[in-house]
Design an enzyme around this catalytic site. Structure first.
Site, PDB file in Angstrom:
ATOM      1  N   GLY A 248      -1.434  35.915 -10.723  1.00  0.00           N
ATOM      2  CA  GLY A 248      -1.079  36.548 -11.029  1.00  0.00           C
ATOM      3  C   GLY A 248      -1.429  38.056 -11.682  1.00  0.00           C
ATOM      4  O   GLY A 248      -2.085  38.151 -10.907  1.00  0.00           O
ATOM      5  N   ASP A 291      -8.644  25.873 -22.881  1.00  0.00           N
ATOM      6  CA  ASP A 291      -6.664  26.126 -23.279  1.00  0.00           C
ATOM      7  C   ASP A 291      -7.188  26.608 -24.764  1.00  0.00           C
ATOM      8  O   ASP A 291      -6.833  25.780 -25.850  1.00  0.00           O
ATOM      9  CB  ASP A 291      -6.176  24.328 -22.941  1.00  0.00           C
ATOM     10  CG  ASP A 291      -4.514  24.023 -23.572  1.00  0.00           C
ATOM     11  OD1 ASP A 291      -4.320  25.973 -23.833  1.00  0.00           O
ATOM     12  OD2 ASP A 291      -4.026  23.559 -24.092  1.00  0.00           O
ATOM     13  N   ASN A 316      -3.899  38.379 -21.959  1.00  0.00           N
ATOM     14  CA  ASN A 316      -2.768  38.380 -20.854  1.00  0.00           C
ATOM     15  C   ASN A 316      -2.128  36.855 -20.911  1.00  0.00           C
ATOM     16  O   ASN A 316      -1.019  36.800 -20.830  1.00  0.00           O
ATOM     17  CB  ASN A 316      -3.886  38.959 -19.187  1.00  0.00           C
ATOM     18  CG  ASN A 316      -2.862  38.056 -18.254  1.00  0.00           C
ATOM     19  OD1 ASN A 316      -1.738  38.686 -18.011  1.00  0.00           O
ATOM     20  ND2 ASN A 316      -2.999  37.377 -17.190  1.00  0.00           N
ATOM     21  N   ALA A 326      19.779  29.014 -30.900  1.00  0.00           N
ATOM     22  CA  ALA A 326      20.423  27.843 -31.203  1.00  0.00           C
ATOM     23  C   ALA A 326      20.503  26.275 -30.512  1.00  0.00           C
ATOM     24  O   ALA A 326      20.842  25.496 -31.044  1.00  0.00           O
ATOM     25  CB  ALA A 326      22.045  28.177 -31.447  1.00  0.00           C
ATOM     26  N   TYR A 381       9.847  34.576 -27.301  1.00  0.00           N
ATOM     27  CA  TYR A 381       9.274  35.044 -25.979  1.00  0.00           C
ATOM     28  C   TYR A 381       8.867  36.386 -26.826  1.00  0.00           C
ATOM     29  O   TYR A 381       8.180  37.128 -27.696  1.00  0.00           O
ATOM     30  CB  TYR A 381       9.575  35.261 -25.271  1.00  0.00           C
ATOM     31  CG  TYR A 381       9.182  36.014 -23.873  1.00  0.00           C
ATOM     32  CD1 TYR A 381       7.197  35.568 -23.538  1.00  0.00           C
ATOM     33  CD2 TYR A 381       8.866  37.391 -23.784  1.00  0.00           C
ATOM     34  CE1 TYR A 381       6.623  35.978 -23.128  1.00  0.00           C
ATOM     35  CE2 TYR A 381       8.174  38.229 -22.462  1.00  0.00           C
ATOM     36  CZ  TYR A 381       7.124  37.355 -21.908  1.00  0.00           C
ATOM     37  OH  TYR A 381       6.528  38.342 -21.527  1.00  0.00           O
TER      38      TYR A 381
END
Length: 475
Positions: A248, A291, A316, A326, A381
Site C-alpha cells: 500500500g 510489531d 506510516n 458509544a 482514528y
C-alpha cells in the site's frame, strides 16, 4: 483500485456522453514519470509592490530550464531575467476560449505591506488564469504573517491564503494552487519546495500553505548546513526507515525514497514478512519484521539501526477500527491510539535519545484529513491522527537545534485496499468532494514525503501538508 467513472468520462465515447449530459469530467492528472520531462512549458511571472523574491525565482527558472513571460505587474522581471541570461518575454493574454499555453503562474507577493497593495494580484490572475493549461501550477509567494512588522502587513499577507485556496477551486482541469511563505533570510532555501509545487510530483496537493523558515533553509555553512546533493537523486547516501512498508502507501513511500537514492529499511509486522521481504528485495532495501505495538519494539529497532544510524524516519504504520464511540470497545480505542500515535513517540524517543537519528535528519508522520476535520465512526482514528499533528507542531522548535525537521502529511481519499472496502456511495463522495473530483494515489503521498525528506527542505518544519486534492471537507 481503479476509478471507473474517471476512466469512462476520459474515454472517447465517455467524453462525448459527459459533454452532452453535462456530467463532470475529472482530468486525468499528470504525475511524475522518469521517462518524461519534469518541467516544461511557459511560466508567467507576476509581482506586487517591491517583489523581494525575484532573484530566487530567477535562479529557479534557470535551474529547471523553463521559459518565462513577464506580466505587466512584474516590471522588474525582464531586466533581471536578462542579467541571469534567461529566455523571457512579455505576457500577452490569450483570446477567450483558446487553449491554455502556460504551464505555471508564479506571483511574488513578498513586498505587499497593506491591503491597498493587493490589486496586482487581481490584475495578474485576471489576465493569466484563462491561459493556464491542463494540470497547470499556481504558486504564490509571501512573507509569514506572524513575522510581519505591522498588523496591516500581516493582514495583507494572511489574505494570500484565501486567494490561493480560491484559485485552486477556480483553476480546474487538474491544476493546483499553493502558497509558500518565505521568512526573511530563507530566500536561498526555496528551490526544493518550489520544484515540488511546480512539478507533476505534487499532482494531488492543492490549497496548501507552507512556511520556509531561516533556521536551516538558507545556511551554507555551520554544523547543520544541508549536505551536498544532486537533483536527480537527492537522497543518495542517506538511510530511510519506513514503518508499515510491506504494501500500500508504505510500499509506495519506500519505492519513491529508493528511487531518490535512499537505502530503505522497511518495518512491518511479522505476519506480513513475506510481503515485506518482496517489497524490500525489489528496492535493494532491508526488511525488519517488528510489531511496533510491542513494548520492546522501539529498543529492538534502535538496536537494529545502531551501527549505521538513520537519516529519515517515516511513521506510516497505522490501523483503523471504526465504530461510533458509544459502540466502540476500549480495546479498539486503545489499539488504534497505541499503533498510530504512541508507537511513534516510543520509536522517536529511542532513536533521538541514542543519537541514531542523525543531526540534520527528517521525521515525517502520516496523519489524516480525519485528524483535521474529524470523522463519524472514527473517534479513535481521528484522535490518533490529530495527535500526530500535535507532535509535529510541538517538537519542531526543540529539534531545530539539531537541524532535524519534523513534518506531517495528511492524506484525504487515497485509492487503497482500505478505501476499496468503503460502501460505494461513501466511496464516491470521498472521491468527488475535492477540487480534483477524484481520489489520490499512494504515490501522491509518497512524493510529498520525499519532498519533506529532501536535503533542500531544511527550512520546512512543523508543517502539516494535506494530500487531498484540496478536499472540501475540513479546513
Amino acid at each position: 483500485m481503479n476509478d471507473s467513472y474517471l476512466q469512462f468520462v476520459n474515454s472517447p465515447f465517455g467524453a462525448r456522453l459527459a459533454r452532452s449530459l453535462g456530467l463532470p469530467r475529472p482530468e486525468v492528472l499528470r504525475r511524475y514519470r522518469a521517462d518524461r520531462p519534469e518541467f516544461e512549458g511557459l511560466v508567467a511571472i507576476g509581482g506586487g509592490r517591491e517583489p523581494r523574491l525575484f532573484d530566487a525565482l530567477a535562479n529557479l527558472v534557470a535551474s529547471i530550464g523553463v521559459t518565462s513571460v513577464a506580466h505587466a505587474s512584474a516590471g522588474l522581471w525582464v531586466p533581471l531575467a536578462t542579467r541571469h541570461g534567461l529566455l523571457t518575454g512579455r505576457f500577452e493574454a490569450a483570446e477567450p476560449g483558446s487553449p491554455g499555453r502556460l504551464a505555471a503562474l508564479l506571483f511574488d507577493a513578498s513586498g505587499i505591506e497593506d491591503s491597498s497593495q493587493l490589486a496586482p494580484l487581481y490584475q495578474f490572475f485576471h489576465d493569466t488564469l484563462r491561459s493556464l493549461g491542463k494540470c497547470g501550477r499556481i504558486v504564490v509567494l509571501g512573507r509569514p504573517p506572524q513575522a510581519c512588522a505591522s498588523p496591516r502587513q500581516a493582514s495583507a499577507q494572511r489574505a494570500l491564503e484565501g486567494l490561493t485556496r480560491s484559485l485552486g477551486k477556480e483553476a480546474g482541469r487538474g491544476s493546483t494552487a499553493n502558497l509558500v511563505y518565505v521568512a526573511q533570510g530563507a530566500e536561498s532555501g526555496v528551490e526544493a519546495t518550489l520544484r515540488f509545487f511546480l512539478s507533476p510530483r505534487s499532482a494531488y496537493v492543492s490549497g496548501q500553505v507552507v512556511s520556509i523558515d531561516a533556521g536551516g533553509a538558507g545556511d551554507t555553512g555551520g554544523a547543520h548546513a544541508p549536505p551536498a546533493f544532486g537533483w536527480a537523486q537527492p537522497l543518495a547516501g542517506r538511510r530511510a526507515l519506513v514503518t508499515g512498508a510491506a504494501r500500500g502507501i508504505g510500499a509506495s513511500i519506500a519505492s519513491v525514497l529508493a528511487a531518490e537514492g535512499a537505502h530503505v529499511i522497511g518495518i512491518d509486522i511479522p505476519s506480513a514478512r513475506d510481503a515485506l521481504d518482496a517489497t524490500m528485495r525489489q528496492l535493494n532495501g532491508t526488511a525488519l519484521a517488528f510489531d511496533i505495538a510491542a513494548p520492546e519494539a522501539a529498543a529492538q529497532i534502535a538496536a537494529a539501526l545502531d551501527e549505521l544510524g538513520v537519516d529519515i524516519v517515516v511513521h506510516n504504520a497505522g490501523i483503523t477500527k471504526d465504530k461510533t464511540i458509544a459502540k466502540m470497545t476500549e480495546a479498539a480505542w486503545q489499539s488504534v491510539i497505541d499503533i498510530n500515535l504512541s508507537a511513534q513517540e516510543r520509536i522517536d524517543d529511542a532513536l533521538l535519545g541514542a543519537g541514531i537519528l542523525r543531526d540534520g535528519g527528517r521525521i515525517i508522520g502520516v496523519s489524516s484529513i480525519s485528524g483535521i476535520a474529524g470523522n463519524r465512526g472514527q473517534t479513535n482514528y481521528a484522535t490518533s491522527k490529530a495527535g500526530v499533528i500535535g507532535r509535529v507542531q510541538s517538537m519542531a522548535p526543540s529539534l531545530r537545534a539539531r537541524g532535524i525537521t519534523i513534518n506531517a502529511v495528511a492524506p484525504g481519499f487515497i485509492e487503497t485496499q482500505m478505501t476499496a472496502k468503503i460502501p460505494l456511495a461513501i466511496r464516491e463522495a470521498g472521491r468527488r468532494m475535492n477540487s480534483m473530483s477524484q481520489g489520490g494515489q499512494p504515490v501522491d503521498v509518497a512524493q510529498t514525503i520525499a519532498w519533506l525528506a529532501h536535503p533542500g527542505s531544511a527550512g520546512v518544519t512543523g508543517q502539516v501538508v494535506r494530500v487531498c486534492g484540496q478536499s472540501l471537507i475540513g479546513a
